[in-house]
Design a protein around this motif. Sequence first.
Motif, PDB file in Angstrom:
ATOM      1  N   ARG A  79     -12.444  -0.350  -1.014  1.00  0.00           N
ATOM      2  CA  ARG A  79     -13.291   0.993  -1.656  1.00  0.00           C
ATOM      3  C   ARG A  79     -12.876   1.882  -1.847  1.00  0.00           C
ATOM      4  O   ARG A  79     -12.494   2.664  -2.817  1.00  0.00           O
ATOM      5  CB  ARG A  79     -14.685   1.145  -0.725  1.00  0.00           C
ATOM      6  N   ASP A  80     -11.658   2.470  -0.812  1.00  0.00           N
ATOM      7  CA  ASP A  80     -11.061   3.511  -0.859  1.00  0.00           C
ATOM      8  C   ASP A  80      -9.907   3.337   0.432  1.00  0.00           C
ATOM      9  O   ASP A  80      -9.724   2.622   1.234  1.00  0.00           O
ATOM     10  CB  ASP A  80     -11.755   4.785  -0.899  1.00  0.00           C
ATOM     11  N   ALA A  81      -9.161   4.588   0.459  1.00  0.00           N
ATOM     12  CA  ALA A  81      -8.148   4.532   1.583  1.00  0.00           C
ATOM     13  C   ALA A  81      -8.959   4.326   3.124  1.00  0.00           C
ATOM     14  O   ALA A  81      -8.206   3.636   3.847  1.00  0.00           O
ATOM     15  CB  ALA A  81      -7.151   5.802   1.734  1.00  0.00           C
ATOM     16  N   ALA A  82      -9.925   5.022   3.280  1.00  0.00           N
ATOM     17  CA  ALA A  82     -10.632   5.117   4.580  1.00  0.00           C
ATOM     18  C   ALA A  82     -11.078   3.622   4.985  1.00  0.00           C
ATOM     19  O   ALA A  82     -10.673   3.159   6.053  1.00  0.00           O
ATOM     20  CB  ALA A  82     -11.895   6.068   4.417  1.00  0.00           C
ATOM     21  N   HIS A  83     -11.473   2.901   3.649  1.00  0.00           N
ATOM     22  CA  HIS A  83     -11.925   1.321   4.283  1.00  0.00           C
ATOM     23  C   HIS A  83     -10.546   0.715   4.459  1.00  0.00           C
ATOM     24  O   HIS A  83     -10.632  -0.298   5.404  1.00  0.00           O
ATOM     25  CB  HIS A  83     -12.688   0.942   2.908  1.00  0.00           C
ATOM     26  N   ARG A  88      -1.327  13.011  -2.125  1.00  0.00           N
ATOM     27  CA  ARG A  88      -1.375  11.852  -1.036  1.00  0.00           C
ATOM     28  C   ARG A  88      -2.752  11.029  -0.950  1.00  0.00           C
ATOM     29  O   ARG A  88      -2.640   9.970  -1.066  1.00  0.00           O
ATOM     30  CB  ARG A  88      -0.635  12.260   0.236  1.00  0.00           C
ATOM     31  N   SER A  89      -4.024  12.041  -0.696  1.00  0.00           N
ATOM     32  CA  SER A  89      -4.949  11.382  -0.299  1.00  0.00           C
ATOM     33  C   SER A  89      -5.489  10.518  -1.464  1.00  0.00           C
ATOM     34  O   SER A  89      -5.940   9.449  -1.310  1.00  0.00           O
ATOM     35  CB  SER A  89      -5.881  12.612  -0.148  1.00  0.00           C
ATOM     36  N   ARG A  90      -5.309  11.044  -2.788  1.00  0.00           N
ATOM     37  CA  ARG A  90      -5.755  10.478  -3.890  1.00  0.00           C
ATOM     38  C   ARG A  90      -4.857   9.061  -4.256  1.00  0.00           C
ATOM     39  O   ARG A  90      -5.494   8.127  -4.566  1.00  0.00           O
ATOM     40  CB  ARG A  90      -5.681  11.495  -5.294  1.00  0.00           C
ATOM     41  N   ALA A  91      -3.634   9.355  -4.171  1.00  0.00           N
ATOM     42  CA  ALA A  91      -2.866   8.328  -4.207  1.00  0.00           C
ATOM     43  C   ALA A  91      -2.955   7.023  -3.257  1.00  0.00           C
ATOM     44  O   ALA A  91      -3.193   6.210  -3.608  1.00  0.00           O
ATOM     45  CB  ALA A  91      -1.201   8.764  -4.014  1.00  0.00           C
ATOM     46  N   GLU A  92      -3.328   7.281  -1.953  1.00  0.00           N
ATOM     47  CA  GLU A  92      -3.845   6.518  -1.185  1.00  0.00           C
ATOM     48  C   GLU A  92      -5.082   5.749  -1.437  1.00  0.00           C
ATOM     49  O   GLU A  92      -5.236   4.447  -1.394  1.00  0.00           O
ATOM     50  CB  GLU A  92      -4.037   7.028   0.191  1.00  0.00           C
ATOM     51  N   ASP A  93      -6.134   6.346  -2.058  1.00  0.00           N
ATOM     52  CA  ASP A  93      -7.138   5.870  -2.687  1.00  0.00           C
ATOM     53  C   ASP A  93      -6.977   4.937  -3.719  1.00  0.00           C
ATOM     54  O   ASP A  93      -7.488   3.637  -3.870  1.00  0.00           O
ATOM     55  CB  ASP A  93      -8.130   6.904  -3.030  1.00  0.00           C
ATOM     56  N   LYS A 138      -7.591   0.775  -3.379  1.00  0.00           N
ATOM     57  CA  LYS A 138      -8.422   0.070  -4.626  1.00  0.00           C
ATOM     58  C   LYS A 138      -7.496  -0.945  -5.347  1.00  0.00           C
ATOM     59  O   LYS A 138      -8.030  -1.998  -5.710  1.00  0.00           O
ATOM     60  CB  LYS A 138      -8.892   1.185  -5.731  1.00  0.00           C
ATOM     61  N   ALA A 139      -6.272  -1.081  -5.434  1.00  0.00           N
ATOM     62  CA  ALA A 139      -5.425  -1.928  -5.941  1.00  0.00           C
ATOM     63  C   ALA A 139      -5.509  -3.401  -5.247  1.00  0.00           C
ATOM     64  O   ALA A 139      -5.470  -4.161  -5.723  1.00  0.00           O
ATOM     65  CB  ALA A 139      -3.960  -1.397  -6.286  1.00  0.00           C
ATOM     66  N   GLN A 140      -5.949  -3.381  -3.825  1.00  0.00           N
ATOM     67  CA  GLN A 140      -6.033  -4.325  -2.939  1.00  0.00           C
ATOM     68  C   GLN A 140      -7.289  -4.813  -2.826  1.00  0.00           C
ATOM     69  O   GLN A 140      -7.546  -5.680  -2.128  1.00  0.00           O
ATOM     70  CB  GLN A 140      -5.242  -4.057  -1.463  1.00  0.00           C
ATOM     71  N   GLY A 141      -8.325  -3.888  -3.471  1.00  0.00           N
ATOM     72  CA  GLY A 141      -9.573  -4.477  -3.357  1.00  0.00           C
ATOM     73  C   GLY A 141     -10.424  -3.731  -2.485  1.00  0.00           C
ATOM     74  O   GLY A 141     -11.501  -3.898  -2.258  1.00  0.00           O
ATOM     75  N   PHE A 179       0.921  -1.366  -0.251  1.00  0.00           N
ATOM     76  CA  PHE A 179      -0.008  -0.021   0.181  1.00  0.00           C
ATOM     77  C   PHE A 179       0.944   1.215   0.072  1.00  0.00           C
ATOM     78  O   PHE A 179       0.780   2.045  -0.836  1.00  0.00           O
ATOM     79  CB  PHE A 179      -0.952  -0.011   1.310  1.00  0.00           C
ATOM     80  N   GLU A 180       1.820   1.319   0.853  1.00  0.00           N
ATOM     81  CA  GLU A 180       2.546   2.583   1.032  1.00  0.00           C
ATOM     82  C   GLU A 180       3.442   2.636  -0.146  1.00  0.00           C
ATOM     83  O   GLU A 180       3.653   3.848  -0.690  1.00  0.00           O
ATOM     84  CB  GLU A 180       3.689   2.588   2.141  1.00  0.00           C
ATOM     85  N   GLU A 181       4.177   1.609  -0.917  1.00  0.00           N
ATOM     86  CA  GLU A 181       4.953   1.693  -1.925  1.00  0.00           C
ATOM     87  C   GLU A 181       4.149   2.200  -3.025  1.00  0.00           C
ATOM     88  O   GLU A 181       4.617   3.143  -3.795  1.00  0.00           O
ATOM     89  CB  GLU A 181       5.705   0.397  -2.255  1.00  0.00           C
ATOM     90  N   ARG A 182       2.967   1.563  -3.315  1.00  0.00           N
ATOM     91  CA  ARG A 182       2.320   2.001  -4.418  1.00  0.00           C
ATOM     92  C   ARG A 182       1.836   3.434  -4.321  1.00  0.00           C
ATOM     93  O   ARG A 182       1.689   4.369  -5.319  1.00  0.00           O
ATOM     94  CB  ARG A 182       0.760   1.176  -4.428  1.00  0.00           C
TER      95      ARG A 182
END
Length: 58
Positions: A39-43, A25-30, A34-37, A10-13
Amino acid sequence: MPLIPDIEAFEERAAIVEYDGGLSRSRAEDIAAKAQGFRDAAHYWQVLAEYVLTKKLP
């Protein structure tokens, strides 16, 4: 099957997307979440926090 947070991936991506894509950073974390399945970073963070506290995946 429960989603399993992989914080290293997650951190690397997120860092790659933020730097190479020029995104916040917020959009990048979302995107990383999502790449891990998730919904978003908050989830993603919610599931990770629950696992840390209970040692159980939802």
